[in-house]
Design a protein around this motif. Structure first.
Motif, short mmCIF file in Angstrom:
data_model
loop_
_atom_site.label_atom_id
_atom_site.label_comp_id
_atom_site.label_asym_id
_atom_site.label_seq_id
_atom_site.Cartn_x
_atom_site.Cartn_y
_atom_site.Cartn_z
N ASN A 141 -0.37 4.91 12.12
CA ASN A 141 0.75 4.12 11.60
C ASN A 141 0.39 3.44 10.29
OD1 ASN A 141 2.51 4.76 13.69
ND2 ASN A 141 1.78 3.09 15.00
N GLU A 142 -0.85 2.95 10.20
CA GLU A 142 -1.29 2.31 8.95
C GLU A 142 -1.25 3.31 7.79
OE1 GLU A 142 -5.10 0.50 9.35
OE2 GLU A 142 -4.50 -0.79 11.02
N PHE A 143 -1.71 4.55 8.04
CA PHE A 143 -1.73 5.56 6.98
C PHE A 143 -0.34 6.05 6.64
CE2 PHE A 143 -6.38 6.33 7.91
CZ PHE A 143 -6.80 5.92 6.66
N ILE A 144 0.56 6.13 7.63
CA ILE A 144 1.94 6.57 7.35
C ILE A 144 2.62 5.60 6.38
CG2 ILE A 144 4.25 6.79 8.38
CD1 ILE A 144 2.84 8.00 10.85
N ILE A 145 2.42 4.28 6.63
CA ILE A 145 2.98 3.27 5.73
C ILE A 145 2.36 3.40 4.34
CG2 ILE A 145 3.16 0.79 5.30
CD1 ILE A 145 3.18 0.42 8.38
N PHE A 146 1.02 3.58 4.30
CA PHE A 146 0.31 3.72 3.02
C PHE A 146 0.80 4.94 2.24
CE2 PHE A 146 -3.28 5.80 0.81
CZ PHE A 146 -3.51 4.86 -0.18
N LEU A 147 0.99 6.07 2.92
CA LEU A 147 1.40 7.31 2.25
C LEU A 147 2.84 7.25 1.77
CD1 LEU A 147 -0.38 9.88 4.58
CD2 LEU A 147 -0.93 9.42 2.19
N LYS A 148 3.68 6.51 2.47
CA LYS A 148 5.07 6.34 2.00
C LYS A 148 5.09 5.55 0.69
CE LYS A 148 7.58 6.66 6.39
NZ LYS A 148 8.38 5.92 7.40
N GLU A 149 4.21 4.57 0.60
CA GLU A 149 4.16 3.77 -0.63
C GLU A 149 3.39 4.49 -1.74
OE1 GLU A 149 2.30 0.21 0.65
OE2 GLU A 149 4.08 -0.57 1.67
N ASN A 150 2.52 5.44 -1.36
CA ASN A 150 1.70 6.18 -2.33
C ASN A 150 1.79 7.67 -2.05
OD1 ASN A 150 0.00 3.77 -3.59
ND2 ASN A 150 0.03 3.49 -1.38
N PRO A 151 2.95 8.29 -2.34
CA PRO A 151 3.16 9.70 -1.99
C PRO A 151 2.20 10.67 -2.66
CG PRO A 151 4.89 8.91 -3.45
CD PRO A 151 4.12 7.71 -3.02
N ALA A 152 1.59 10.27 -3.77
CA ALA A 152 0.67 11.17 -4.46
C ALA A 152 -0.78 10.98 -4.00
CB ALA A 152 0.75 10.94 -5.97
N ALA A 153 -1.00 10.21 -2.92
CA ALA A 153 -2.34 9.89 -2.46
C ALA A 153 -3.09 11.13 -1.98
CB ALA A 153 -2.28 8.85 -1.35
N THR A 154 -4.39 11.11 -2.16
CA THR A 154 -5.27 12.19 -1.71
C THR A 154 -6.10 11.68 -0.53
OG1 THR A 154 -7.03 11.52 -3.20
CG2 THR A 154 -5.40 13.10 -4.05
N ARG A 155 -6.95 12.57 -0.01
CA ARG A 155 -7.86 12.16 1.07
C ARG A 155 -8.78 11.02 0.60
NH1 ARG A 155 -9.46 15.14 5.58
NH2 ARG A 155 -8.07 16.85 6.16
N LEU A 156 -9.23 11.14 -0.65
CA LEU A 156 -10.11 10.10 -1.19
C LEU A 156 -9.38 8.75 -1.24
CD1 LEU A 156 -12.81 9.31 -2.44
CD2 LEU A 156 -11.90 9.99 -4.67
N ASP A 157 -8.10 8.76 -1.60
CA ASP A 157 -7.32 7.52 -1.63
C ASP A 157 -7.18 6.93 -0.23
OD1 ASP A 157 -6.86 7.71 -4.39
OD2 ASP A 157 -5.17 9.07 -4.08
N MET A 158 -7.00 7.79 0.75
CA MET A 158 -6.92 7.32 2.14
C MET A 158 -8.23 6.67 2.57
SD MET A 158 -4.84 10.48 3.93
CE MET A 158 -4.89 9.74 5.57
N TYR A 159 -9.33 7.31 2.20
CA TYR A 159 -10.64 6.77 2.57
C TYR A 159 -10.85 5.39 1.92
CZ TYR A 159 -15.69 6.14 2.71
OH TYR A 159 -16.93 5.61 2.90
N ARG A 160 -10.48 5.27 0.64
CA ARG A 160 -10.65 3.99 -0.05
C ARG A 160 -9.75 2.91 0.54
NH1 ARG A 160 -10.61 6.60 -6.18
NH2 ARG A 160 -12.84 7.13 -6.27
#
Length: 477
Positions: free
Chosen positions: A287-306
Motif C-alpha cells: 500500500n505504501e508503494f502504491i501511493i508512492f507510484l501514483k504520485e511518481n508514475p515515472a519511478a523506477t526500482r531504484l526510486d522505490m528502494y530509495r
C-alpha cells in the motif's frame, strides 16, 4: 649582505641582476612585498655561504619531490597532483606578488614554469624559481638543506598491533606490511599481528609519526579477540561493556553475538523471526508503494528502494513479481517511456546546474581582479560537477553559458593586458611591451602573436592620446 665581486664570469642573462646587486643605490620595493624579498635574500645568502660542492640538480629535485609527496601532492602511482600544487603555491605567494616579479602563470597550463621546475626529468630553469618553490615547500633554504627524508607511502616499520585485548596492544611488533592496494585513489596497506591474528588496514599516505596508530578497516579480529568475546557472552555482559572491553562498535558485536547464538544480545527483527512472510506486513508495504507510484508514475526500482529500503528489500525477497507487475502497470497506464524519463531527468539537471554555474561565475569575478581564466575545468571544480564536458549535448542551457564565458588563452591574455595597461596609464607609468608582458605574467615564449599584435596596437592608440579602457567581457548574463 651578499657580495658578488669574487665571481669571475656572470652569464649574459644575469647581467641585470649583477648590476642591481652591485649597485649601492636603494631600490624601491612595495611595502607589502618587503618580507618576501627579505626571505629571498636570506635564502640567496645561505646558498652562497653553504658548502654545496657536491650538490647537483638531481639532489635538489629529489628532495623537492619527496617533500611534495610528504605534503600529499603525489598519487599512489607516483604522479604529482600538479594542479592542486600549483593552486596552493599561487595562494601562498599571491597573484599580486607573482605579477610584480613577472613569474605569474596559469594553473591549467601543462607547461607552466612551476611544473617544469618540480618535474624530475625536465631541464634546469631560472634559479630564482627554485628558490621560490623551496621557500614554499620547506620554509627556508636552511630547512631544505637539512631535509633527508625519502619518499614512502607509509612510514617505515615496525608497526603496532591495534587489538585492544592483545598483550602487544600498541607495541611495535609488526615488522612489515602484508600488501598495499589502491582504494579510491589512495594507498591501503594491510598489517597483521602474528601473536593474536588481528589484521587491519590503514589508508595512506602517512603524514606524521602518529598515523601508524590509526586503522581504517578491521579485516580479521583474530583468535584472542574471539576468545574474549565468547567469555563476555558467557558472562552475559552488556553490549556497552563488551564494546569498551573489545574496542568494537555495538552493531558489530550484535552480529558476532548472533553468530554465537546468544538471543539476549541479538537485535530482534522487525519483520518476524520465521522464514514465512508476514502477510500483514506485505500488504502494508504494498500500500505504501502504491501511493508512492501514483504520485511518481515515472519511478523506477531504484526510486522505490530509495523511498523505503527496508520495504523494498522485504518485497523483493518475498513477492518480487508484484513489484515487476506494478511498475509495468503504471508504465502502461501513463505511457511513459524510458526516453521520456531520461529527457525529464536531464531537463531538471540542466536547470539546477545552470543556477550553480551562474553563481560560480559571479563568485570568481569578485574574488580577484583580474579574475582567473574561465575554463570548463575551473567551473566544474566550483560547482562540484565534473562531467560538464562529457554531457554538454544533454545540458543545452549550460552549454550556451560555457560558449559565452569560457576563454581561450589569447582572450584571457588580452584581458590581463587590458587590465595592466589601464593600471599603468592611470598611474602615469610609461608603458612598454616588455613591462606589459612582465606585469601580465606572460613570457615572450608563451605570448601568442595575436596578443603581441594587440599590445602594439593598444600602445599606438595610447601614444596618440586615446584613453585605454578595459573591455567588458560580462556576456554571460
Amino acid at each position: 649582505m651578499v657580495h658578488l665581486y669574487s665571481i669571475i664570469h656572470i652569464p649574459r642573462r644575469y647581467d641585470d641582476f649583477y648590476t642591481v646587486l652591485s649597485n649601492t643605490k636603494e631600490i624601491a620595493i612595495p611595502e607589502e612585498f618587503k618580507e618576501r624579498f627579505l626571505d629571498i635574500s636570506e635564502d640567496i645568502n645561505t646558498i652562497f655561504t653553504s658548502n654545496l660542492h657536491n650538490w647537483n640538480i638531481e639532489i635538489t629535485k629529489d628532495k623537492m619531490f619527496n617533500r611534495i609527496a610528504e605534503k600529499g601532492y603525489v598519487t599512489v602511482g607516483g604522479s604529482t597532483l600538479q594542479r592542486e600544487f600549483s593552486q596552493d603555491f599561487k595562494e601562498f605567494y599571491t597573484e599580486e606578488f607573482l605579477d610584480y616579479i613577472g613569474y605569474n602563470f596559469d594553473v591549467d597550463v601543462n607547461d607552466s614554469w612551476l611544473r617544469y621546475t618540480t618535474t624530475r626529468k625536465k631541464p634546469v630553469g631560472d634559479p630564482l624559481k627554485f628558490i621560490l618553490v623551496i621557500r614554499y615547500l620547506f620554509g627556508s633554504f636552511k630547512e631544505f638543506y637539512k631535509y633527508n627524508k625519502e619518499y614512502s607511502l607509509f612510514k617505515e616499520g615496525p608497526y603496532p598491533c591495534l587489538n585492544i585485548v592483545c598483550p602487544n596492544y600498541n607495541k611495535l611488533v609488526i615488522n612489515d606490511t602484508m600488501q598495499i592496494n589502491n582504494s579510491h585513489g589512495y594507498p591501503l596497506a594491510t598489517f597483521k599481528c602474528d601473536h593474536c591474528g588481528f589484521k587491519y588496514s590503514r589508508r595512506g599516505p602517512d603524514k606524521n609519526d602518529n598515523d601508524i596508530y590509526n586503522k581504517t578497516y578491521v579485516k580479521d579480529y583474530g583468535h584472542l579477540w574471539h576468545d574474549k568475546l565468547k567469555e563476555c557472552v558467557d558472562k552475559s555482559f552488556s553490549l556497552r561493556k563488551m564494546s569498551k572491553l573489545l574496542g568494537c562498535n555495538i552493531e558489530t558485536l550484535r552480529t558476532w553475538a548472533n553468530f554465537y547464538k546468544n538471543p539476549t544480545l541479538v537485535k530482534p527483527s522487525t519483520i518476524g523471526l520465521t522464514n514465512n512472510p508476514d502477510n500483514l506486513l506485505l500488504e502494508q508495504y504494498k500500500n505504501e508503494f502504491i501511493i508512492f507510484l501514483k504520485e511518481n508514475p515515472a519511478a523506477t526500482r531504484l526510486d522505490m528502494y530509495r523511498f523505503n529500503p527496508n520495504a523494498y528489500k522485504y518485497l523483493s525477497e518475498n513477492d518480487n513479481k508484484w513489484i515487476t507487475n506494478t511498475i509495468r502497470f503504471v508504465k502502461e497506464n501513463k505511457s511513459i517511456t524510458k526516453e521520456e524519463r531520461l529527457e525529464n531527468y536531464w531537463l531538471i539537471k540542466d536547470e539546477l546546474i545552470t543556477i550553480n554555474l551562474l553563481k560560480a561565475i559571479s563568485k570568481i569575478k569578485v574574488e580577484k581582479t583580474p579574475y582567473e581564466r574561465l575554463t570548463i575545468a575551473i567551473l566544474q571544480k566550483y560547482i562540484g560537477y565534473y562531467n560538464l564536458r562529457q554531457n554538454r549535448n544533454k545540458l543545452p542551457r549550460c552549454s550556451h553559458i560555457l560558449d559565452k564565458v569560457c576563454e581561450t588563452i589569447p582572450v584571457y591574455q588580452k584581458r590581463r593586458v587590458n587590465y595592466v595597461m589601464k593600471e599603468m596609464a592611470d598611474n602615469s607609468i610609461k608603458i612598454t611591451i616588455a613591462k606589459v608582458l612582465r606585469n601580465s605574467g606572460i613570457t615572450t615564449g608563451r605570448a601568442n602573436q595575436e596578443v603581441l599584435n594587440y599590445i602594439e596596437k593598444m600602445l599606438k592608440e595610447h601614444n596618440h592620446g586615446n584613453v585605454i579602457i578595459i573591455e567588458n567581457n560580462d556576456n554571460d548574463k
